[in-house]
Design a protein around this motif. Structure first.
Motif, PDB file in Angstrom:
ATOM      1  N   GLU A   2       7.849  -3.795  -2.133  1.00  0.00           N
ATOM      2  CA  GLU A   2       7.925  -2.683  -1.176  1.00  0.00           C
ATOM      3  C   GLU A   2       9.304  -2.033  -1.214  1.00  0.00           C
ATOM      4  O   GLU A   2       9.424  -0.797  -1.255  1.00  0.00           O
ATOM      5  CB  GLU A   2       7.628  -3.200   0.234  1.00  0.00           C
ATOM      6  CG  GLU A   2       7.767  -2.123   1.312  1.00  0.00           C
ATOM      7  CD  GLU A   2       7.887  -2.711   2.705  1.00  0.00           C
ATOM      8  OE1 GLU A   2       7.418  -2.079   3.652  1.00  0.00           O
ATOM      9  OE2 GLU A   2       8.472  -3.809   2.849  1.00  0.00           O
ATOM     10  N   GLN A   3      10.350  -2.856  -1.212  1.00  0.00           N
ATOM     11  CA  GLN A   3      11.702  -2.308  -1.226  1.00  0.00           C
ATOM     12  C   GLN A   3      12.004  -1.556  -2.521  1.00  0.00           C
ATOM     13  O   GLN A   3      12.666  -0.519  -2.514  1.00  0.00           O
ATOM     14  CB  GLN A   3      12.720  -3.425  -1.002  1.00  0.00           C
ATOM     15  CG  GLN A   3      12.662  -4.052   0.366  1.00  0.00           C
ATOM     16  CD  GLN A   3      12.676  -3.008   1.473  1.00  0.00           C
ATOM     17  OE1 GLN A   3      13.562  -2.157   1.525  1.00  0.00           O
ATOM     18  NE2 GLN A   3      11.690  -3.061   2.350  1.00  0.00           N
ATOM     19  N   ASN A   4      11.508  -2.062  -3.637  1.00  0.00           N
ATOM     20  CA  ASN A   4      11.716  -1.364  -4.914  1.00  0.00           C
ATOM     21  C   ASN A   4      11.032  -0.002  -4.915  1.00  0.00           C
ATOM     22  O   ASN A   4      11.580   0.993  -5.405  1.00  0.00           O
ATOM     23  CB  ASN A   4      11.176  -2.210  -6.070  1.00  0.00           C
ATOM     24  CG  ASN A   4      12.015  -3.457  -6.319  1.00  0.00           C
ATOM     25  OD1 ASN A   4      13.195  -3.491  -5.963  1.00  0.00           O
ATOM     26  ND2 ASN A   4      11.423  -4.475  -6.907  1.00  0.00           N
ATOM     27  N   LEU A   5       9.825   0.065  -4.347  1.00  0.00           N
ATOM     28  CA  LEU A   5       9.091   1.337  -4.294  1.00  0.00           C
ATOM     29  C   LEU A   5       9.765   2.319  -3.340  1.00  0.00           C
ATOM     30  O   LEU A   5       9.851   3.519  -3.633  1.00  0.00           O
ATOM     31  CB  LEU A   5       7.639   1.087  -3.871  1.00  0.00           C
ATOM     32  CG  LEU A   5       6.760   0.369  -4.905  1.00  0.00           C
ATOM     33  CD1 LEU A   5       5.403   0.018  -4.295  1.00  0.00           C
ATOM     34  CD2 LEU A   5       6.563   1.236  -6.144  1.00  0.00           C
ATOM     35  N   ILE A   6      10.231   1.819  -2.202  1.00  0.00           N
ATOM     36  CA  ILE A   6      10.911   2.700  -1.238  1.00  0.00           C
ATOM     37  C   ILE A   6      12.173   3.285  -1.862  1.00  0.00           C
ATOM     38  O   ILE A   6      12.456   4.489  -1.742  1.00  0.00           O
ATOM     39  CB  ILE A   6      11.247   1.932   0.056  1.00  0.00           C
ATOM     40  CG1 ILE A   6       9.971   1.637   0.848  1.00  0.00           C
ATOM     41  CG2 ILE A   6      12.219   2.733   0.923  1.00  0.00           C
ATOM     42  CD1 ILE A   6      10.188   0.747   2.059  1.00  0.00           C
ATOM     43  N   LYS A   7      12.922   2.442  -2.567  1.00  0.00           N
ATOM     44  CA  LYS A   7      14.160   2.915  -3.176  1.00  0.00           C
ATOM     45  C   LYS A   7      13.890   3.932  -4.275  1.00  0.00           C
ATOM     46  O   LYS A   7      14.619   4.919  -4.428  1.00  0.00           O
ATOM     47  CB  LYS A   7      14.937   1.722  -3.743  1.00  0.00           C
ATOM     48  CG  LYS A   7      16.312   2.092  -4.284  1.00  0.00           C
ATOM     49  CD  LYS A   7      17.070   0.870  -4.735  1.00  0.00           C
ATOM     50  CE  LYS A   7      18.459   1.262  -5.250  1.00  0.00           C
ATOM     51  NZ  LYS A   7      19.224   0.079  -5.714  1.00  0.00           N
ATOM     52  N   ALA A   8      12.827   3.725  -5.036  1.00  0.00           N
ATOM     53  CA  ALA A   8      12.517   4.614  -6.160  1.00  0.00           C
ATOM     54  C   ALA A   8      11.880   5.917  -5.698  1.00  0.00           C
ATOM     55  O   ALA A   8      12.168   6.986  -6.244  1.00  0.00           O
ATOM     56  CB  ALA A   8      11.600   3.895  -7.150  1.00  0.00           C
ATOM     57  N   GLU A  49       6.825 -11.753  -2.277  1.00  0.00           N
ATOM     58  CA  GLU A  49       6.891 -10.856  -3.434  1.00  0.00           C
ATOM     59  C   GLU A  49       6.443  -9.445  -3.050  1.00  0.00           C
ATOM     60  O   GLU A  49       6.915  -8.463  -3.628  1.00  0.00           O
ATOM     61  CB  GLU A  49       6.035 -11.418  -4.565  1.00  0.00           C
ATOM     62  CG  GLU A  49       6.596 -12.708  -5.146  1.00  0.00           C
ATOM     63  CD  GLU A  49       5.822 -13.195  -6.350  1.00  0.00           C
ATOM     64  OE1 GLU A  49       5.583 -12.385  -7.268  1.00  0.00           O
ATOM     65  OE2 GLU A  49       5.448 -14.381  -6.377  1.00  0.00           O
ATOM     66  N   ALA A  50       5.546  -9.333  -2.083  1.00  0.00           N
ATOM     67  CA  ALA A  50       5.149  -8.010  -1.589  1.00  0.00           C
ATOM     68  C   ALA A  50       6.331  -7.308  -0.936  1.00  0.00           C
ATOM     69  O   ALA A  50       6.511  -6.087  -1.089  1.00  0.00           O
ATOM     70  CB  ALA A  50       3.994  -8.148  -0.595  1.00  0.00           C
ATOM     71  N   TYR A  84       0.850  -1.196   0.000  1.00  0.00           N
ATOM     72  CA  TYR A  84       0.000   0.000   0.000  1.00  0.00           C
ATOM     73  C   TYR A  84       0.888   1.249   0.000  1.00  0.00           C
ATOM     74  O   TYR A  84       1.927   1.290   0.648  1.00  0.00           O
ATOM     75  CB  TYR A  84      -0.949   0.011   1.210  1.00  0.00           C
ATOM     76  CG  TYR A  84      -0.265  -0.114   2.544  1.00  0.00           C
ATOM     77  CD1 TYR A  84       0.081   1.026   3.288  1.00  0.00           C
ATOM     78  CD2 TYR A  84       0.015  -1.363   3.100  1.00  0.00           C
ATOM     79  CE1 TYR A  84       0.700   0.909   4.525  1.00  0.00           C
ATOM     80  CE2 TYR A  84       0.633  -1.494   4.328  1.00  0.00           C
ATOM     81  CZ  TYR A  84       0.988  -0.351   5.037  1.00  0.00           C
ATOM     82  OH  TYR A  84       1.601  -0.465   6.256  1.00  0.00           O
ATOM     83  N   GLN A  85       0.456   2.248  -0.784  1.00  0.00           N
ATOM     84  CA  GLN A  85       1.166   3.531  -0.883  1.00  0.00           C
ATOM     85  C   GLN A  85       0.234   4.651  -0.454  1.00  0.00           C
ATOM     86  O   GLN A  85      -0.876   4.773  -0.981  1.00  0.00           O
ATOM     87  CB  GLN A  85       1.634   3.777  -2.318  1.00  0.00           C
ATOM     88  CG  GLN A  85       2.606   2.745  -2.852  1.00  0.00           C
ATOM     89  CD  GLN A  85       2.831   2.905  -4.342  1.00  0.00           C
ATOM     90  OE1 GLN A  85       2.198   2.214  -5.146  1.00  0.00           O
ATOM     91  NE2 GLN A  85       3.698   3.839  -4.717  1.00  0.00           N
ATOM     92  N   THR A 123      -1.377  -2.417  -4.383  1.00  0.00           N
ATOM     93  CA  THR A 123      -0.843  -3.338  -5.382  1.00  0.00           C
ATOM     94  C   THR A 123      -0.860  -4.736  -4.778  1.00  0.00           C
ATOM     95  O   THR A 123      -0.167  -4.991  -3.786  1.00  0.00           O
ATOM     96  CB  THR A 123       0.597  -2.975  -5.779  1.00  0.00           C
ATOM     97  OG1 THR A 123       0.640  -1.616  -6.241  1.00  0.00           O
ATOM     98  CG2 THR A 123       1.104  -3.897  -6.880  1.00  0.00           C
ATOM     99  N   VAL A 124      -1.662  -5.613  -5.347  1.00  0.00           N
ATOM    100  CA  VAL A 124      -1.772  -6.978  -4.844  1.00  0.00           C
ATOM    101  C   VAL A 124      -0.596  -7.802  -5.352  1.00  0.00           C
ATOM    102  O   VAL A 124      -0.202  -7.687  -6.514  1.00  0.00           O
ATOM    103  CB  VAL A 124      -3.106  -7.620  -5.278  1.00  0.00           C
ATOM    104  CG1 VAL A 124      -3.196  -9.063  -4.808  1.00  0.00           C
ATOM    105  CG2 VAL A 124      -4.278  -6.815  -4.741  1.00  0.00           C
ATOM    106  N   ALA A 125      -0.041  -8.626  -4.458  1.00  0.00           N
ATOM    107  CA  ALA A 125       1.091  -9.485  -4.813  1.00  0.00           C
ATOM    108  C   ALA A 125       0.701 -10.943  -4.635  1.00  0.00           C
ATOM    109  O   ALA A 125      -0.151 -11.269  -3.799  1.00  0.00           O
ATOM    110  CB  ALA A 125       2.297  -9.153  -3.938  1.00  0.00           C
ATOM    111  N   PRO A 126       1.320 -11.847  -5.402  1.00  0.00           N
ATOM    112  CA  PRO A 126       0.988 -13.265  -5.282  1.00  0.00           C
ATOM    113  C   PRO A 126       1.298 -13.853  -3.911  1.00  0.00           C
ATOM    114  O   PRO A 126       0.675 -14.812  -3.479  1.00  0.00           O
ATOM    115  CB  PRO A 126       1.844 -13.929  -6.369  1.00  0.00           C
ATOM    116  CG  PRO A 126       2.170 -12.831  -7.319  1.00  0.00           C
ATOM    117  CD  PRO A 126       2.265 -11.598  -6.495  1.00  0.00           C
TER     118      PRO A 126
END
Length: 606
Positions: free
Chosen positions: A82-88, A77-78, A21-22, A70-73
């Motif tokens: 999450e880490q990719n979004l935080i970094k970006a 994977e969530a 969640y964002q 954003t739903v994750a399998p």
């Protein structure tokens, strides 16, 4: 204005699946990114249990105007998403690591005839062995220095090694055995390399026993110089072991400890490999939501291991405080690094001692940092009083100009806040299109570019602007501010006194009034620190540009003459001076250079 976010409608249709969640504010700016095994339960907790939230988390909730899901399998994977979004996105309410650099290693080229050791960063493409990671370059240098003095394996680059005709200085001072000129047999050199490997692998007891046997054997054979060499190696090895309190342990692990105080966090990581502590590193973070130690560690570990850094992850990570759901986190980290990883909290014996060491280091480092910040804040408060400012400044910028008789002019901008220097905001400006040596024009260009850009971006402006210079420089700064319509900044010039010595600076206000602070005034010390940092940064930028320009060959500016033709000409003539003296006929004798091209080269050089 009331919050337009319809919480009830949003939660009613929210899925129970795992995902990310964002949270966004009314302007659409990201506030926070989180992951959940059950999105409905996790997001609902922010609104249904508000009384149980910390005041800072409640402040975050009040700012939420939209939440994207954003739903994750799977939960694993969530976590990665999450880490990719935080970094970006760098959300302001998440804890953020500022260190994205890869960790250094010691590289041993064990496939070479005469292997070398050296520092390595980045992808491991070369064939050989890598030892680490080390927390920083100084830890690598310390180990390399010990190895150079003790086992004397070469550290020179291969290009240097292959072209030596006589031993270098390292051989003469006893820090290399001279394999470049075959001053040591291959067999003996390989033995030194093997001892180096034993040390780097943490097998110090085996290494010690071998050295003792070698010393006794050499003494028995009356080879006293060789025996003395092994004796010195044993002494050096024991000295290193005495300084390392974790040698009693076994195995490899990262020990992560957390300490919090005054809204700030210190995460201290001990790097233990093969029972030997390679070093440690502290990460300082802001506890934006007053989270517990366990929650902070749970957010920190993914950023440490999944943030894209080049590092080897050990099979065990020992943490100072318990966290929930270690299984998923360990699984994801293991998937990324390619082997099983265990995250432990409850440990005993030597691991418990490692944790105690890490906690003590985290606590002490955080207190030292807070003490420095309090000292800086006290100087900011003194600055307010000394300059009669309306309030304690929170953001100060300082500009300086550097050049060599007008060559490679650079302008520096350094930034300080109440915690000290903010190096991520430093800027260097290339000054072009002005009369060489015109410092006023250089200052005008730098200030205009800096603050016109901040205005266009809608960014905040500093409270106080310091100009390294006298009334002329300050007058030019005032003109720029008037032209840009900026009235919120306070301007001061910092001019050297009549003696041009530190402690006698003259401070010039916007109305050209002058004052000299006493040499023991904390406000003056702060101004000197900021001014000196601006000066240092400007000189560093200027020297880099000047040296780059001066090291550039005039041959590089000749059309149709690429790297190969330049090399061929330099090999043929021996140097640039001889090329300049050469005639067209001489130039045409170089392989690959026609008569027409020789004429063009000659015309360009003359």
């Amino acid at each position: 204005m009331s919050n337009p976010f319809d919480v009830k409608a949003f939660l009613k249709n929210l899925t129970t699946a795992p995902g990310v969640y964002q949270m966004f504010d009314v302007a659409g700016k990201i506030l926070y990114v989180g992951k959940a095994k059950n999105l409905k339960n996790r997001v609902s907790s922010y609104f249904h249990k508000a009384e149980g939230l910390t005041p800072k988390t409640q402040a975050l909730v009040k700012r939420i105007a939209n939440i994207e899901i954003t739903v994750a399998p799977s939960e694993a994977e969530a976590l990665v998403l999450e880490q990719n979004l935080i970094k970006a996105q760098r959300p302001p309410y998440n804890i953020l690591m500022r260190d994205d650099k890869s960790y250094p290693y010691i590289f041993l080229s064990d496939t070479d005839e005469y292997p070398r050791i050296g520092v390595h960063r980045g992808a491991k493409k070369r064939k050989g062995k890598y030892y680490g990671p080390f927390p920083n370059a100084s830890a690598v240098r310390e180990s390399l220095s010990f190895l150079q003095k003790t086992f004397r394996v070469r550290q020179c680059e291969d290009s240097v090694f292959k072209n030596r005709t006589r031993p270098c200085l390292q051989y003469q001072i006893g820090r290399c055995t001279g394999p470049c000129v075959e001053a040591i047999s291959k067999r003996n050199y390989r033995e030194d390399v093997r001892h180096t490997q034993l040390f780097l692998e943490g097998r110090s007891e085996l290494l010690h026993n071998e050295l003792v046997q070698s010393m006794e054997r050499a003494s028995h054979n009356l080879a006293f110089e060789e025996a003395a060499l092994h004796r010195d190696q044993i002494t050096a090895l024991r000295s290193v072991q005495a300084q390392n309190t974790v040698d009693a342990g076994q195995g490899s692990a990262d020990i992560v400890a957390c300490s919090t105080e005054a809204g700030q966090v210190c995460m201290h990581v001990l790097f233990v490999r093969d029972g030997r502590m390679l070093g440690s590193k502290s990460y300082f973070l802001h506890n934006k939501l007053d989270e517990s130690h366990g929650e902070l560690i749970a957010e920190f570990l993914p950023q440490l291991y999944l943030g894209g850094r080049k590092m080897d992850v050990p099979t065990e990570v020992v943490i100072s405080h318990r966290i929930e759901e270690t299984g998923v986190l360990a699984q994801v980290i293991g998937d990324v690094c390619g082997h099983k990883v265990i995250i432990n909290h409850s440990v005993r014996t030597h691991r418990a001692r490692w944790v105690a060491m890490a906690i003590e280091a985290a606590t002490q480092n955080l207190r030292n940092r807070l003490g420095q910040q309090q000292h800086t804040l006290a100087r900011f408060e003194s600055l307010q009083q000394a300059l009669n400012l309306p309030e304690v400044p929170s953001w100060i910028e300082c500009f300086d100009i550097s050049h060599s008789s007008g060559e490679a002019t650079k302008a520096s901008c350094v930034v300080f806040n109440r915690e000290g220097a903010v190096k991520s905001r430093y800027r260097i400006f290339n000054i072009e299109g002005i009369t060489a040596g015109d410092d006023y024009a250089a200052m005008e260009q730098a200030l205009t570019r800096r603050y016109s850009r901040l205005q266009k971006e809608g960014a905040d402006l500093p409270d106080l602007l310091l100009i390294d210079g006298g009334k002329g420089q300050l007058s030019k700064a005032r003109e720029v501010m008037i032209e840009l319509g900026i009235t919120s900044m306070v301007l001061f010039g910092v001019a050297k006194g009549t003696t041009r010595k530190p402690g006698f600076e003259t401070l010039i206000a916007q109305d050209n009034t002058e004052q000299v602070l006493s040499s023991d005034n904390p406000a003056l010390h702060l101004i000197q620190q900021i001014r000196d940092e601006a000066h240092r940064f400007a000189i560093t930028g200027h020297k880099a540009a000047r040296d780059k320009k001066r090291s550039r060959s005039t041959l590089e500016d000749i059309p149709k003459v690429g790297p190969k033709r330049r090399r061929d000409m330099l090999k043929h003539f021996g140097g640039l001076q001889e090329i300049t003296k050469a005639s067209v006929a001489d130039l045409a004798k170089v392989e690959g250079i026609s008569r027409n091209l020789a004429e063009e080269i000659y015309a360009h050089l003359h």
